[in-house]
Design an enzyme around this catalytic site. Structure first.
Site, PDB file in Angstrom:
ATOM      1  N   ASP A  30      26.049  34.028  41.423  1.00  0.00           N
ATOM      2  CA  ASP A  30      26.581  35.363  41.107  1.00  0.00           C
ATOM      3  C   ASP A  30      25.437  36.244  40.639  1.00  0.00           C
ATOM      4  O   ASP A  30      24.652  35.857  39.775  1.00  0.00           O
ATOM      5  CB  ASP A  30      27.652  35.230  40.020  1.00  0.00           C
ATOM      6  CG  ASP A  30      28.409  36.526  39.782  1.00  0.00           C
ATOM      7  OD1 ASP A  30      27.765  37.556  39.519  1.00  0.00           O
ATOM      8  OD2 ASP A  30      29.648  36.507  39.853  1.00  0.00           O
ATOM      9  N   GLN A  93      40.319  41.782  39.665  1.00  0.00           N
ATOM     10  CA  GLN A  93      39.471  41.485  40.831  1.00  0.00           C
ATOM     11  C   GLN A  93      38.671  42.723  41.208  1.00  0.00           C
ATOM     12  O   GLN A  93      39.236  43.792  41.445  1.00  0.00           O
ATOM     13  CB  GLN A  93      40.342  41.036  42.019  1.00  0.00           C
ATOM     14  CG  GLN A  93      39.518  40.657  43.248  1.00  0.00           C
ATOM     15  CD  GLN A  93      40.355  40.066  44.386  1.00  0.00           C
ATOM     16  OE1 GLN A  93      41.596  40.084  44.340  1.00  0.00           O
ATOM     17  NE2 GLN A  93      39.683  39.563  45.391  1.00  0.00           N
ATOM     18  N   HIS A  99      37.359  34.680  45.832  1.00  0.00           N
ATOM     19  CA  HIS A  99      36.240  33.924  45.260  1.00  0.00           C
ATOM     20  C   HIS A  99      36.677  33.203  43.993  1.00  0.00           C
ATOM     21  O   HIS A  99      37.483  33.719  43.224  1.00  0.00           O
ATOM     22  CB  HIS A  99      35.025  34.815  44.976  1.00  0.00           C
ATOM     23  CG  HIS A  99      35.334  36.044  44.181  1.00  0.00           C
ATOM     24  ND1 HIS A  99      35.924  37.165  44.734  1.00  0.00           N
ATOM     25  CD2 HIS A  99      35.140  36.341  42.888  1.00  0.00           C
ATOM     26  CE1 HIS A  99      36.065  38.098  43.811  1.00  0.00           C
ATOM     27  NE2 HIS A  99      35.603  37.617  42.667  1.00  0.00           N
ATOM     28  N   HIS A 101      35.030  31.680  40.611  1.00  0.00           N
ATOM     29  CA  HIS A 101      33.842  31.617  39.761  1.00  0.00           C
ATOM     30  C   HIS A 101      33.739  30.193  39.208  1.00  0.00           C
ATOM     31  O   HIS A 101      34.725  29.658  38.679  1.00  0.00           O
ATOM     32  CB  HIS A 101      33.966  32.562  38.567  1.00  0.00           C
ATOM     33  CG  HIS A 101      34.088  34.010  38.920  1.00  0.00           C
ATOM     34  ND1 HIS A 101      33.051  34.902  38.777  1.00  0.00           N
ATOM     35  CD2 HIS A 101      35.142  34.728  39.397  1.00  0.00           C
ATOM     36  CE1 HIS A 101      33.450  36.119  39.142  1.00  0.00           C
ATOM     37  NE2 HIS A 101      34.718  36.037  39.519  1.00  0.00           N
TER      38      HIS A 101
HETATM   39  P1  DGP Z   1      35.475  39.564  40.225  1.00  0.00           P
HETATM   40  O1  DGP Z   1      35.388  40.594  39.126  1.00  0.00           O
HETATM   41  O2  DGP Z   1      36.256  38.328  39.821  1.00  0.00           O
HETATM   42  O3  DGP Z   1      35.982  40.182  41.504  1.00  0.00           O
HETATM   43  O4  DGP Z   1      33.967  39.061  40.458  1.00  0.00           O
HETATM   44  C1  DGP Z   1      33.084  39.610  41.379  1.00  0.00           C
HETATM   45  C2  DGP Z   1      31.733  39.006  41.135  1.00  0.00           C
HETATM   46  O5  DGP Z   1      30.919  39.269  42.268  1.00  0.00           O
HETATM   47  C3  DGP Z   1      30.965  39.558  39.931  1.00  0.00           C
HETATM   48  O6  DGP Z   1      30.795  38.525  38.962  1.00  0.00           O
HETATM   49  C4  DGP Z   1      29.617  40.001  40.488  1.00  0.00           C
HETATM   50  C5  DGP Z   1      29.573  39.374  41.853  1.00  0.00           C
HETATM   51  N1  DGP Z   1      28.882  40.160  42.849  1.00  0.00           N
HETATM   52  C6  DGP Z   1      29.160  41.435  43.210  1.00  0.00           C
HETATM   53  N2  DGP Z   1      28.313  41.844  44.175  1.00  0.00           N
HETATM   54  C7  DGP Z   1      27.484  40.792  44.444  1.00  0.00           C
HETATM   55  C8  DGP Z   1      26.410  40.605  45.355  1.00  0.00           C
HETATM   56  O7  DGP Z   1      26.023  41.483  46.129  1.00  0.00           O
HETATM   57  N3  DGP Z   1      25.790  39.381  45.347  1.00  0.00           N
HETATM   58  C9  DGP Z   1      26.208  38.385  44.508  1.00  0.00           C
HETATM   59  N4  DGP Z   1      25.531  37.232  44.570  1.00  0.00           N
HETATM   60  N5  DGP Z   1      27.216  38.524  43.640  1.00  0.00           N
HETATM   61  C10 DGP Z   1      27.856  39.723  43.605  1.00  0.00           C
END
Ligand code: DGP
Length: 134
Positions: A30, A93, A99, A101
């Site tokens: 993340d 979300q 996804h 975590h």
């Molecule tokens: P949620 O709030 O549960 O939808 O979590 C989304 C997660 O996605 C957040 O912890 C940050 C991660 N995230 C967002 N954009 C990117 C990205 O471009 N690359 C990666 N590796 N993670 C990302």
């Protein structure tokens, strides 16, 4: 989906630190870097969340989550994991591609990964009668 950020990661258009990949799923670090070892496991097929996910995709995603969790605890010095998911904007979300975590945990690491809800507002019996599957 062309505009989905996780689909773009799956397609290799956006770089990511890939932890695990198979035919069905991808797991990568993340980008938030908010807690050590924060991993996201996603289905390769675009699915918004658990509410529109078909059974096979869900089974394969959870197999990947189990596989990574086993790896973290067997090979990486962790004792456990927290698994977190928000399905729908109402649940928090922010990225509309399903996804899970995965937060690896060590005994006594001091990470606070459990929500503090602040107490129920409605009568439990009333809520039970709403949510029970008759
Ligand atoms: P949620 O709030 O549960 O939808 O979590 C989304 C997660 O996605 C957040 O912890 C940050 C991660 N995230 C967002 N954009 C990117 C990205 O471009 N690359 C990666 N590796 N993670 C990302």
């Amino acid at each position: 989906m062309a505009e989905c950020i996780f689909c773009r990661i799956i397609n290799g258009e956006i770089p990511s630190r890939i932890v695990f990949e198979d035919e069905w799923s991808l797991a990568f670090m993340d980008v938030a870097n908010d807690v050590d070892g924060h991993i996201l496991a996603v289905p390769k097929t675009h699915t918004k969340n658990i509410l529109d996910c078909d059974d096979e995709t869900l089974i394969q995603l959870m197999k990947t989550v189990k596989r990574i969790s086993d790896h973290l605890t067997a090979n990486c010095g962790y004792n456990g994991v927290n698994l977190l998911n928000a399905s729908d904007e109402s649940a928090g979300q922010s990225v509309p591609h399903f996804h899970i975590h995965i937060i690896p945990r060590r005994t006594g690491d001091g990470i606070d990964a459990w929500p503090h809800f602040g107490g129920a507002k409605r009568d439990m019996e009333e809520v039970f009668n709403t949510v029970r599957m008759k």
